[in-house]
Design an enzyme around this catalytic site. Structure first.
Site, PDB file in Angstrom:
ATOM      1  N   ASN A 122      49.653  43.231  22.999  1.00 16.57           N
ATOM      2  CA  ASN A 122      48.944  42.677  24.155  1.00 16.57           C
ATOM      3  C   ASN A 122      47.584  43.353  24.250  1.00 16.57           C
ATOM      4  OD1 ASN A 122      48.671  41.484  27.037  1.00 16.57           O
ATOM      5  ND2 ASN A 122      48.349  43.677  27.315  1.00 16.57           N
ATOM      6  N   GLU A 123      46.532  42.548  24.276  1.00 11.17           N
ATOM      7  CA  GLU A 123      45.169  43.086  24.404  1.00 11.17           C
ATOM      8  C   GLU A 123      44.989  44.318  23.528  1.00 11.17           C
ATOM      9  OE1 GLU A 123      44.028  43.475  28.519  1.00 11.17           O
ATOM     10  OE2 GLU A 123      44.163  41.314  28.863  1.00 11.17           O
ATOM     11  N   TYR A 150      39.696  35.441  32.388  1.00  9.49           N
ATOM     12  CA  TYR A 150      39.745  35.464  33.836  1.00  9.49           C
ATOM     13  C   TYR A 150      38.424  34.976  34.416  1.00  9.49           C
ATOM     14  CZ  TYR A 150      44.086  38.132  33.649  1.00  9.49           C
ATOM     15  OH  TYR A 150      45.388  38.515  33.438  1.00  9.49           O
ATOM     16  N   GLU A 187      47.098  34.644  29.570  1.00 13.11           N
ATOM     17  CA  GLU A 187      46.619  35.210  30.829  1.00 13.11           C
ATOM     18  C   GLU A 187      45.372  34.444  31.242  1.00 13.11           C
ATOM     19  OE1 GLU A 187      46.204  39.458  31.271  1.00 13.11           O
ATOM     20  OE2 GLU A 187      47.916  39.867  29.940  1.00 13.11           O
ATOM     21  N   GLN A 197      49.121  35.933  38.380  1.00 13.76           N
ATOM     22  CA  GLN A 197      50.522  36.114  38.032  1.00 13.76           C
ATOM     23  C   GLN A 197      51.406  35.403  39.047  1.00 13.76           C
ATOM     24  OE1 GLN A 197      51.703  40.132  37.100  1.00 13.76           O
ATOM     25  NE2 GLN A 197      49.939  40.437  35.772  1.00 13.76           N
TER      26      GLN A 197
END
Length: 507
Positions: free
Chosen positions: A193-194, A262, A317, A365
């Site tokens: 993840n990332e 985002y 995400e 989320q």
């Protein structure tokens, strides 16, 4: 200040000169399916998402629950027909060791959440609790593997623990001892993840070599369904990372590539989630619309190595990210306003229209964190504007994408005021979802669609971008019937109010 005023004036000028927005639904070009997994969600051990959010504990006698999970949340997620749920992170995944959270709860290892606030967790919500929740929801679990502080063996054993047949190894014996004989058959696995940031600050070359070790060890066996392995992609316009992964990972070792985005206009000052200016609103919309370019450019690179689109894009995400509210709602707790409904409607339209490459997306989320669909306060629960958009759009799940063409659209710089996606389900019924992100202007829209005789519509809107639901007024914003449209001669004509999401449902 002058620049901000000029920015707003530019948009007002564009609106005043605009003609009717004309849209054509091109059903003859339909060929791609909108994967239901685009409507997925993300639940991380962060703030009050898991503990005191989804999970309140079996001993809780005030809040009705099933095995510690709130019944009202289960009901709300079932209503959304939630297709998948990603867990346990996020950055938390890279400090998470799954064996700490299995077996009797009074014997589980307590940990410090180093990723999010150094908060002590008792690991009461672990692999069994999460996968059992997914079964209740009818959702596919999506597990994120610890690639930073974990090991290849740990990841391989986690896959064997949840997927292998009963009695095939000591791991399956352990699973049975812990109360589960039947395997869960988890298909989706995120490997890292990332990894360019909290997941290890790796270079792309280093990540690829490490990924190949994990992906080789975590493979499909004859007694499990085929694994779907998801490699880490970029979270910024670092298209070199995408190129490195696609060029160097063998096709038989990868099924998906993840990206994160985002809608943040300034990472050093993300602004309030409910007290924001018009200029901040439009900056947020600009960042939301960047998703279109981000997907297109990643797809362009992937096409060089995978023109058949066998490797799918996973936006695991996405959403709006603002400053944590100071009201004690928990880390990364923020309000959810009509602005977030605009982000959701616009973004889901983008995903739908890229159905040829985008297979899955996970809103960040689920509860009490970032662009949450549900907020809780003790025994109270509210559904946010974002929840309602997801519920209105669920008709697109696993439907055939109907390409659309927009002419004479109103624009704010690079941002279109109107976005659209359309689909046809297995029953032959068509659905059209529209957004108008203009903060103050209604727009006249004409949609050409063959052989449409009648339809109903729902609208989600409110007077101000800052409007939101509260625990004292939980239904301030919710969908209502929309009747300001006409159908004649294969055309829908309507006036769509500002700050609105509208969905048409063919009768």
């Amino acid at each position: 200040m002058k620049a901000a005023l000029n920015l707003i004036f530019l948009f007002i000028s564009c609106v005043s000169m605009a003609q009717q927005v004309k849209i054509t639904i091109q059903e003859s070009r339909a060929k791609d399916t909108i994967s239901k997994h685009i409507y997925g969600h993300f639940a991380e051990h962060l703030g009050r998402c898991i503990y005191d959010g989804i999970y309140v504990g079996e001993e809780n006698k005030i809040i009705p629950n099933t095995n510690g999970v709130r019944n009202d949340i289960i009901k709300a997620l079932k209503e959304l027909q939630i297709p998948n749920l990603r867990w346990p992170g996020g950055c938390f995944a890279d400090i998470y060791h799954w064996k700490d959270a299995i077996g009797p709860k009074d014997q589980r290892k307590h940990i410090e959440n180093l990723s999010w606030g150094n908060i002590r967790e008792n690991n009461a919500f672990g692999t069994h609790e999460f996968l059992d929740l997914c079964e209740q929801l009818g959702a596919e679990p999506y597990l994120a593997v610890n690639m930073n502080s974990g090991t290849v063996q740990e990841a391989m054993e986690w896959e064997q623990y949840v997927n292998n047949e009963n009695g095939s190894s000591s791991l399956t014996d352990l699973r049975a001892t812990n109360g589960r004989k039947k395997p869960w058959n988890v298909k989706y696995w995120g490997i890292g993840n990332e990894s360019w940031d909290c997941g290890g600050h790796m270079t792309a070359d280093y990540y690829v070599n490490l990924y190949k070790r994990y992906a080789t060890a975590m493979t499909s066996y004859s007694n499990t369904k085929k694994l779907y392995r998801i490699a880490v992609g970029p979270g910024t316009p670092d298209y070199e990372w995408t190129e490195t992964v696609m060029k160097n990972v063998p096709a038989r070792r990868i099924e998906g590539l993840s990206v994160h985005h985002y809608s943040v206009f300034d990472w050093s000052n993300k602004g309030s989630s409910f007290e924001f200016t018009d200029n901040e609103y439009y900056k947020t919309m600009k960042r939301a619309w960047f998703m279109e370019e981000f997907i297109s450019k990643n797809d362009e690179i992937m096409n060089k190595y995978d023109p058949e689109k066998r490797v799918e894009l996973i936006v695991d995400e996405w959403g709006g990210w603002y400053e944590t509210m100071p009201s004690g709602g928990g880390l990364l707790y923020q309000q959810n306003t009509i602005r977030d409904a605009m982000i959701a409607g616009m973004t889901l339209n983008i995903f739908n229209n890229h159905a040829d490459r985008v297979h899955m997306a996970n809103l960040a989320q689920t509860v009490n964190v970032l662009q949450a669909i549900i907020l809780t306060k003790e025994e109270k629960m509210i559904l946010t504007p974002t929840y309602h958009v997801m519920n209105m759009y669920k008709v697109h799940q696993d439907a055939t994408l109907l390409p659309s063409k927009i002419e004479s659209n109103v624009t704010y710089g690079s941002i279109p005021a109107v976005t659209i996606s359309a689909s046809k389900n297995n029953d032959g019924k068509r659905h059209i979802s529209l957004t108008n992100v203009d903060i103050s202007k209604s727009l006249d829209v004409e949609i050409t669609i063959d052989k449409l005789k009648s339809a109903t519509a729902k609208i989600l809107t409110s007077g101000k971008a800052q409007d939101h639901n509260t625990f004292d007024n939980p239904n301030k914003i919710s969908p209502v019937d929309f009747k300001d449209f006409k159908i004649k001669n294969n055309k829908i004509t309507l006036t769509i109010p500002p700050l609105s999401v509208v969905v048409f449902y063919e009768n």
